[in-house]
Every structure is written in structure tokens, then in C-alpha cells.
Design a protein around this motif. Structure first.
Motif, PDB file in Angstrom:
ATOM      1  N   LEU A 131       0.810  -1.219   0.000  1.00 12.15           N
ATOM      2  CA  LEU A 131       0.000   0.000   0.000  1.00 12.15           C
ATOM      3  C   LEU A 131       0.841   1.267   0.000  1.00 12.15           C
ATOM      4  O   LEU A 131       0.285   2.368  -0.016  1.00 12.15           O
ATOM      5  CB  LEU A 131      -0.937   0.022   1.214  1.00 12.15           C
ATOM      6  N   LYS A 132       2.169   1.094   0.066  1.00 12.27           N
ATOM      7  CA  LYS A 132       3.072   2.242   0.177  1.00 12.27           C
ATOM      8  C   LYS A 132       2.581   3.155   1.305  1.00 12.27           C
ATOM      9  O   LYS A 132       2.389   4.345   1.132  1.00 12.27           O
ATOM     10  CB  LYS A 132       3.198   2.981  -1.150  1.00 12.27           C
ATOM     11  N   LEU A 133       2.370   2.522   2.461  1.00  8.63           N
ATOM     12  CA  LEU A 133       1.815   3.199   3.623  1.00  8.63           C
ATOM     13  C   LEU A 133       2.793   3.091   4.788  1.00  8.63           C
ATOM     14  O   LEU A 133       3.325   2.015   5.052  1.00  8.63           O
ATOM     15  CB  LEU A 133       0.482   2.561   4.004  1.00  8.63           C
ATOM     16  N   ILE A 134       3.009   4.199   5.469  1.00  5.86           N
ATOM     17  CA  ILE A 134       3.887   4.245   6.634  1.00  5.86           C
ATOM     18  C   ILE A 134       3.094   4.796   7.811  1.00  5.86           C
ATOM     19  O   ILE A 134       2.384   5.790   7.681  1.00  5.86           O
ATOM     20  CB  ILE A 134       5.130   5.110   6.355  1.00  5.86           C
ATOM     21  N   LYS A 194      -8.153   1.168   3.733  1.00  2.00           N
ATOM     22  CA  LYS A 194      -9.183   1.045   2.688  1.00  2.00           C
ATOM     23  C   LYS A 194      -9.091   2.188   1.691  1.00  2.00           C
ATOM     24  O   LYS A 194      -9.197   1.978   0.475  1.00  2.00           O
ATOM     25  CB  LYS A 194     -10.566   0.982   3.330  1.00  2.00           C
ATOM     26  N   ARG A 195      -8.879   3.410   2.188  1.00  2.00           N
ATOM     27  CA  ARG A 195      -8.737   4.571   1.307  1.00  2.00           C
ATOM     28  C   ARG A 195      -7.506   4.403   0.403  1.00  2.00           C
ATOM     29  O   ARG A 195      -7.562   4.691  -0.791  1.00  2.00           O
ATOM     30  CB  ARG A 195      -8.611   5.845   2.133  1.00  2.00           C
ATOM     31  N   ARG A 196      -6.421   3.920   0.978  1.00  6.09           N
ATOM     32  CA  ARG A 196      -5.177   3.744   0.208  1.00  6.09           C
ATOM     33  C   ARG A 196      -5.346   2.664  -0.864  1.00  6.09           C
ATOM     34  O   ARG A 196      -4.825   2.804  -1.969  1.00  6.09           O
ATOM     35  CB  ARG A 196      -4.041   3.394   1.166  1.00  6.09           C
ATOM     36  N   GLN A 197      -6.064   1.604  -0.543  1.00  4.54           N
ATOM     37  CA  GLN A 197      -6.326   0.559  -1.540  1.00  4.54           C
ATOM     38  C   GLN A 197      -7.078   1.126  -2.745  1.00  4.54           C
ATOM     39  O   GLN A 197      -6.767   0.818  -3.884  1.00  4.54           O
ATOM     40  CB  GLN A 197      -7.127  -0.589  -0.912  1.00  4.54           C
ATOM     41  N   ILE A 198      -8.045   1.986  -2.477  1.00  6.70           N
ATOM     42  CA  ILE A 198      -8.819   2.619  -3.552  1.00  6.70           C
ATOM     43  C   ILE A 198      -7.913   3.555  -4.362  1.00  6.70           C
ATOM     44  O   ILE A 198      -7.946   3.546  -5.603  1.00  6.70           O
ATOM     45  CB  ILE A 198     -10.031   3.379  -2.979  1.00  6.70           C
ATOM     46  N   GLU A 199      -7.091   4.354  -3.685  1.00  2.54           N
ATOM     47  CA  GLU A 199      -6.181   5.286  -4.371  1.00  2.54           C
ATOM     48  C   GLU A 199      -5.243   4.553  -5.326  1.00  2.54           C
ATOM     49  O   GLU A 199      -4.977   5.025  -6.423  1.00  2.54           O
ATOM     50  CB  GLU A 199      -5.332   6.063  -3.355  1.00  2.54           C
ATOM     51  N   LEU A 200      -4.724   3.421  -4.889  1.00  2.00           N
ATOM     52  CA  LEU A 200      -3.724   2.716  -5.689  1.00  2.00           C
ATOM     53  C   LEU A 200      -4.305   1.857  -6.790  1.00  2.00           C
ATOM     54  O   LEU A 200      -3.622   1.536  -7.756  1.00  2.00           O
ATOM     55  CB  LEU A 200      -2.836   1.854  -4.773  1.00  2.00           C
ATOM     56  N   THR A 201      -5.578   1.466  -6.652  1.00  2.00           N
ATOM     57  CA  THR A 201      -6.189   0.629  -7.697  1.00  2.00           C
ATOM     58  C   THR A 201      -7.052   1.425  -8.649  1.00  2.00           C
ATOM     59  O   THR A 201      -7.501   0.898  -9.647  1.00  2.00           O
ATOM     60  CB  THR A 201      -7.032  -0.503  -7.066  1.00  2.00           C
TER      61      THR A 201
END
Length: 153
Positions: free
Chosen positions: A87-90, A145-152
Motif C-alpha cells: 500500500l506504500k503506507l507508513i 481502505k482509502r489507500r487501496q482505492i487510491e492505488l487501484t
């Protein structure tokens, strides 16, 4: 880095060994390798000596998620508390030193540099972990969940 196109807002594309694929002199001096091997030992020691708040977040929530997080991951010249590659999430847990004037300036610069690699950085204070753990977990879940939407898309 997967991208083959240079963006003014992101890091340049690197080939094997961290060599720039494009002719962009500005980024050669500014952006270091994604993994600074000089910090590997320090990151390993931090993983073995998590703060109470990091332990709580790790053992009660993050390591139980279906998405893989790593602890104390080296990114550029920094060590991120928790890192999710897919997710490229930190996730950063900020202790008292982060709330001094110099700490706040350092955090802002650190976040800006890390975000140039395409990462999203979210921060929580030790007090939030200690006093409102359930809300922190809900916020992380929402951000995942927001990050998954942003990346897909």
C-alpha cells in the motif's frame, strides 16, 4: 521503482543499483537510495526494543491484519515505525521529542522526503495509542481502505 516516467512531484526512476534511468541532474543530488544500509543495524535494534506504544499497536492490531506490515523499515535516511509495501503506507508513532519545535520541523521534512517515493505517512501520538487505542485502529483501517482505492483507481 516501477515507474519509467519522471514526475516533478515524485522520485526519479532508478535502474539496478540505484542508477538514474533518465538525465535528471536535480534528483541525482537530492534523492538518495531507497534503502540506506548504514541504518540496517539501528533498525534491527529498534525492532528488538519497541516502545510500549509500538508494541501495543504491533501485537494487538497490525500483525493480525491480512495486509503485511514490517516494523522499523529503512526508507532513504529514515527508519519508519511501520511500513506496508503493497500500500506504500507508513505509520509513525510519535513520542514526546516529536512535539518540540525542532522535532516538528524534522518530522515535516522527513514526511516530505518519504512522500516523494509515493508513500502515504500517517501519524499518531503515544497519548493516542495509550488513551484511545480503538479509535487509532479504526483510523488505520479506514486509511488502509482509502489507500487501496487510491492505488487501484
Amino acid at each position: 521503482m516501477k515507474s519509467h516516467h519522471h514526475s516533478a512531484n515524485g522520485p526519479p526512476p532508478f535502474g539496478k543499483g540505484g542508477i538514474l534511468k533518465s538525465n535528471c541532474r536535480f534528483y541525482v543530488a537530492y534523492i538518495q537510495r531507497k534503502h540506506n544500509k548504514n541504518l540496517t543495524h539501528t533498525a534491527r535494534m529498534l525492532r528488538k526494543n519497541l516502545t510500549p506504544q509500538e508494541k501495543e499497536l504491533w501485537y494487538k492490531f497490525l500483525n493480525k491484519l491480512p495486509i503485511r506490515f514490517l516494523r522499523q523499515k529503512v526508507i532513504d535516511r529514515f527508519i519508519a515505525d511501520f511500513y506496508c509495501s503493497s500500500l506504500k503506507l507508513i505509520i509513525e508513532i510519535d513520542g514526546y521529542s516529536h512535539y518540540t519545535p525542532s522535532g516538528a520541523i524534522s518530522d515535516k521534512e522527513r514526511t516530505k522526503i518519504i512522500e516523494q517515493y509515493g508513500f502515504k505517512v500517517i501519524r499518531f501520538s503515544n497519548a493516542e495509542i495509550d488513551n484511545n487505542f480503538e479509535a487509532v485502529c479504526k483510523k488505520i483501517d479506514k486509511d488502509i481502505k482509502r489507500r487501496q482505492i487510491e492505488l487501484t483507481g
